[in-house]
Design a protein around this motif. Structure first.
Motif, PDB file in Angstrom:
ATOM      1  N   LEU A 136      -7.313  -6.341  -0.564  1.00  0.00           N
ATOM      2  CA  LEU A 136      -6.008  -5.696  -0.408  1.00  0.00           C
ATOM      3  C   LEU A 136      -6.096  -4.222  -0.793  1.00  0.00           C
ATOM      4  CD1 LEU A 136      -3.638  -8.382  -2.000  1.00  0.00           C
ATOM      5  CD2 LEU A 136      -4.034  -7.959   0.431  1.00  0.00           C
ATOM      6  N   ASP A 137      -5.356  -3.376  -0.061  1.00  0.00           N
ATOM      7  CA  ASP A 137      -5.274  -1.958  -0.426  1.00  0.00           C
ATOM      8  C   ASP A 137      -4.335  -1.805  -1.617  1.00  0.00           C
ATOM      9  OD1 ASP A 137      -6.952  -0.966   1.610  1.00  0.00           O
ATOM     10  OD2 ASP A 137      -5.303  -1.062   3.060  1.00  0.00           O
ATOM     11  N   ASN A 138      -4.731  -0.937  -2.537  1.00  0.00           N
ATOM     12  CA  ASN A 138      -3.960  -0.710  -3.766  1.00  0.00           C
ATOM     13  C   ASN A 138      -2.660   0.041  -3.451  1.00  0.00           C
ATOM     14  OD1 ASN A 138      -3.415  -0.569  -6.572  1.00  0.00           O
ATOM     15  ND2 ASN A 138      -5.581  -0.251  -7.027  1.00  0.00           N
ATOM     16  N   VAL A 139      -1.839   0.223  -4.492  1.00  0.00           N
ATOM     17  CA  VAL A 139      -0.600   0.984  -4.345  1.00  0.00           C
ATOM     18  C   VAL A 139      -0.927   2.434  -3.974  1.00  0.00           C
ATOM     19  CG1 VAL A 139       0.685  -0.476  -5.948  1.00  0.00           C
ATOM     20  CG2 VAL A 139      -0.535   1.541  -6.827  1.00  0.00           C
ATOM     21  N   ALA A 140       0.091   3.162  -3.517  1.00  0.00           N
ATOM     22  CA  ALA A 140      -0.127   4.549  -3.080  1.00  0.00           C
ATOM     23  C   ALA A 140      -0.204   5.510  -4.259  1.00  0.00           C
ATOM     24  CB  ALA A 140       0.997   4.981  -2.144  1.00  0.00           C
ATOM     25  N   ALA A 141       0.628   5.271  -5.273  1.00  0.00           N
ATOM     26  CA  ALA A 141       0.702   6.202  -6.395  1.00  0.00           C
ATOM     27  C   ALA A 141       1.274   5.513  -7.626  1.00  0.00           C
ATOM     28  CB  ALA A 141       1.574   7.405  -6.034  1.00  0.00           C
ATOM     29  N   ILE A 142       1.023   6.138  -8.765  1.00  0.00           N
ATOM     30  CA  ILE A 142       1.683   5.773 -10.018  1.00  0.00           C
ATOM     31  C   ILE A 142       2.660   6.901 -10.331  1.00  0.00           C
ATOM     32  CG2 ILE A 142       1.379   5.417 -12.496  1.00  0.00           C
ATOM     33  CD1 ILE A 142      -1.437   4.377 -11.881  1.00  0.00           C
ATOM     34  N   CYS A 143       3.922   6.557 -10.566  1.00  0.00           N
ATOM     35  CA  CYS A 143       4.955   7.569 -10.801  1.00  0.00           C
ATOM     36  C   CYS A 143       5.457   7.486 -12.238  1.00  0.00           C
ATOM     37  CB  CYS A 143       6.111   7.375  -9.825  1.00  0.00           C
ATOM     38  SG  CYS A 143       7.384   8.648  -9.956  1.00  0.00           S
ATOM     39  N   VAL A 144       5.366   8.611 -12.952  1.00  0.00           N
ATOM     40  CA  VAL A 144       5.708   8.645 -14.380  1.00  0.00           C
ATOM     41  C   VAL A 144       6.448   9.944 -14.705  1.00  0.00           C
ATOM     42  CG1 VAL A 144       3.758   7.197 -15.105  1.00  0.00           C
ATOM     43  CG2 VAL A 144       3.455   9.689 -14.943  1.00  0.00           C
ATOM     44  N   TYR A 145       6.919  10.034 -15.948  1.00  0.00           N
ATOM     45  CA  TYR A 145       7.478  11.289 -16.435  1.00  0.00           C
ATOM     46  C   TYR A 145       6.356  12.317 -16.625  1.00  0.00           C
ATOM     47  CZ  TYR A 145      12.130   9.351 -17.352  1.00  0.00           C
ATOM     48  OH  TYR A 145      13.382   8.798 -17.220  1.00  0.00           O
ATOM     49  N   PRO A 146       6.669  13.623 -16.579  1.00  0.00           N
ATOM     50  CA  PRO A 146       5.636  14.657 -16.642  1.00  0.00           C
ATOM     51  C   PRO A 146       4.749  14.597 -17.882  1.00  0.00           C
ATOM     52  CG  PRO A 146       7.695  15.620 -15.932  1.00  0.00           C
ATOM     53  CD  PRO A 146       8.010  14.200 -16.335  1.00  0.00           C
ATOM     54  N   HIS A 156       0.818  -1.215   0.000  1.00  0.00           N
ATOM     55  CA  HIS A 156       0.000   0.000   0.000  1.00  0.00           C
ATOM     56  C   HIS A 156       0.855   1.270   0.000  1.00  0.00           C
ATOM     57  CE1 HIS A 156      -3.551   2.359   0.509  1.00  0.00           C
ATOM     58  NE2 HIS A 156      -3.394   2.607   1.803  1.00  0.00           N
ATOM     59  N   CYS A 157       2.156   1.137   0.235  1.00  0.00           N
ATOM     60  CA  CYS A 157       3.078   2.282   0.266  1.00  0.00           C
ATOM     61  C   CYS A 157       3.878   2.435  -1.027  1.00  0.00           C
ATOM     62  CB  CYS A 157       4.058   2.146   1.435  1.00  0.00           C
ATOM     63  SG  CYS A 157       3.281   2.252   3.055  1.00  0.00           S
ATOM     64  N   ILE A 158       3.637   1.572  -1.994  1.00  0.00           N
ATOM     65  CA  ILE A 158       4.437   1.588  -3.223  1.00  0.00           C
ATOM     66  C   ILE A 158       4.041   2.751  -4.136  1.00  0.00           C
ATOM     67  CG2 ILE A 158       4.818   0.379  -5.409  1.00  0.00           C
ATOM     68  CD1 ILE A 158       4.813  -2.238  -3.882  1.00  0.00           C
ATOM     69  N   PHE A 198       5.277   7.509   4.424  1.00  0.00           N
ATOM     70  CA  PHE A 198       6.241   6.467   4.047  1.00  0.00           C
ATOM     71  C   PHE A 198       5.874   5.915   2.683  1.00  0.00           C
ATOM     72  CE2 PHE A 198       7.662   1.835   4.767  1.00  0.00           C
ATOM     73  CZ  PHE A 198       8.946   2.093   4.306  1.00  0.00           C
ATOM     74  N   ARG A 199       6.818   5.963   1.757  1.00  0.00           N
ATOM     75  CA  ARG A 199       6.626   5.427   0.412  1.00  0.00           C
ATOM     76  C   ARG A 199       7.825   4.583   0.028  1.00  0.00           C
ATOM     77  NH1 ARG A 199       3.076   8.674  -2.676  1.00  0.00           N
ATOM     78  NH2 ARG A 199       1.347   9.219  -1.296  1.00  0.00           N
ATOM     79  N   LEU A 200       7.605   3.712  -0.938  1.00  0.00           N
ATOM     80  CA  LEU A 200       8.673   2.909  -1.537  1.00  0.00           C
ATOM     81  C   LEU A 200       8.628   3.142  -3.043  1.00  0.00           C
ATOM     82  CD1 LEU A 200       7.829  -0.377   0.371  1.00  0.00           C
ATOM     83  CD2 LEU A 200      10.006   0.807   0.622  1.00  0.00           C
ATOM     84  N   GLY A 201       9.719   3.640  -3.598  1.00  0.00           N
ATOM     85  CA  GLY A 201       9.767   3.860  -5.040  1.00  0.00           C
ATOM     86  C   GLY A 201      10.313   2.631  -5.742  1.00  0.00           C
ATOM     87  N   THR A 202       9.441   1.935  -6.496  1.00  0.00           N
ATOM     88  CA  THR A 202       9.864   0.674  -7.107  1.00  0.00           C
ATOM     89  C   THR A 202       8.853   0.230  -8.155  1.00  0.00           C
ATOM     90  OG1 THR A 202      10.439  -1.633  -6.637  1.00  0.00           O
ATOM     91  CG2 THR A 202       8.709  -0.662  -5.300  1.00  0.00           C
ATOM     92  N   SER A 203       9.285  -0.611  -9.054  1.00  0.00           N
ATOM     93  CA  SER A 203       8.356  -1.293  -9.965  1.00  0.00           C
ATOM     94  C   SER A 203       8.457  -2.798  -9.755  1.00  0.00           C
ATOM     95  CB  SER A 203       8.660  -0.923 -11.424  1.00  0.00           C
ATOM     96  OG  SER A 203      10.021  -1.150 -11.725  1.00  0.00           O
ATOM     97  N   ARG A 204       9.678  -3.284  -9.468  1.00  0.00           N
ATOM     98  CA  ARG A 204       9.894  -4.726  -9.320  1.00  0.00           C
ATOM     99  C   ARG A 204       9.189  -5.296  -8.096  1.00  0.00           C
ATOM    100  NH1 ARG A 204      14.915  -2.417  -9.895  1.00  0.00           N
ATOM    101  NH2 ARG A 204      15.929  -2.678 -11.912  1.00  0.00           N
TER     102      ARG A 204
END
Length: 320
Positions: free
Chosen positions: A106-116, A73-75, A297-303
């Motif tokens: 299950l709770d979904n991920v926190a955010a989707i991170c992309v280029y602007p 949930h923090c990803i 608290f976040r975790l920056g990851t795709s894997r």
């Protein structure tokens, strides 16, 4: 013959100016004053020993299904590839939408991170509740461009739908001791963000020492960062437990000094469930349970998403 030059009078006239000028030259900057409130002269070996001892003592107690669900949930589910396209980012986002239906417990991920330039695609496609849109900005990953370009890029990302902005400090300025240049830039970008979260990436691998990481953490928070983040994932080493330990202690001390709660995000090189549990353990033990939510608290990851999901479900799962 008596000279007309009255050196004593002349000296009396200039002395106050000289003393004032000297005093001005030695006056500490506001950045030195800010740093002076904290212990920044750290021993790298001592930090390594303290970090290792903390992990050895507490890691196993956090190896539970509940913790893994929380970590999922923090990803910040991230795609930052040169091959990203509108179609690939749309499919990436649709998987996040599908997650709610496939795994309703299950709770979904926190955010989707992309280029602007992909923020609008995510904004148009995203249907999942409580999932933010994060964009890297400010000349990511090197931070080597004009401040005006960083401001424009950040403003455009927010206009396109970004809820959160991740920027990199100008590492070169920091290492040269140009704290004013570094901090002015962060302040300017935070002003553009307004009430949207600004995550400031220290690129800890390039900073090398615990002392530099502590100073960069303090200065970033002082300048308006809502989160401090370890790495872009584009430099080696990326996130390390030692850097996380220093940053979390900086957050703790800054909170004690100012009352502000700053979030923490490790990113880059988080490739295993054990890595995620390690960062969870550091946050829990240094910052406490108040920081154990995905607002701080976040975790920056795709894997990591599929790995955590596999552990939670008890079978290999390749959903994302």
């Amino acid at each position: 013959m008596k000279s007309n030059n009255n050196y004593e009078d002349y000296e009396d006239l200039t002395l106050p100016y000289d003393e004032e000028d000297k005093e001005h030259l030695h006056q500490p900057s506001k950045y030195d004053i800010a740093l002076g409130k904290y212990e920044t002269n750290l021993d790298d070996d001592k930090i390594a020993r303290e970090t290792a001892a903390l992990i050895e003592k507490h890691l196993s107690e956090n190896d539970t299904a509940e913790v893994k669900k929380f970590l999922f949930h923090c990803i910040d589910l991230t795609t930052l590839k040169c091959t990203d396209s509108e179609q690939s980012v749309m499919k990436f986002t649709e998987k996040v939408n599908e997650f709610d239906d496939k795994y309703p417990d299950l709770d979904n991920v926190a955010a989707i991170c992309v280029y602007p330039n992909m923020a609008e695609i995510v904004n148009d496609t995203l249907e999942a509740d409580h999932v933010n849109i994060a964009c890297v900005s400010g000349g990511f990953p090197s931070s080597q461009t004009f401040t005006e370009v960083k401001v424009a890029e950040t403003a455009m990302a927010l206009h396109a739908g970004a809820d959160e902005i991740d920027i990199v400090i100008p590492v070169g300025k920091f290492l040269e001791g140009d704290y004013e240049g570094m901090c002015d830039e962060i302040e300017e970008l935070k002003e553009v963000c307004g009430d949207k979260h600004l995550k400031v990436i220290l690129e800890t691998g390039a900073l090398k020492t615990a002392s530099n990481i502590k100073k960069a953490s303090i200065l970033s928070m002082y300048s308006g960062a809502d989160f401090i983040k370890t790495s872009t994932g584009k430099e080696n080493p990326a996130a390390t437990p030692e850097a996380a330990y220093v940053m979390c202690n900086a957050i703790k001390e800054y909170h004690r000094e100012t009352g502000r709660k700053i979030g923490f995000k490790p990113a880059g090189g988080i490739n295993t469930v054990k890595d995620a549990l390690t960062y969870y353990t550091i946050v829990k033990e240094v910052l406490g349970k108040e920081w154990l939510n995905n607002q701080l608290f976040r975790l920056g990851t795709s894997r990591l998403a599929n790995l955590l999901l596999s552990d939670i479900l008890g079978q290999e799962t390749k959903f994302f």
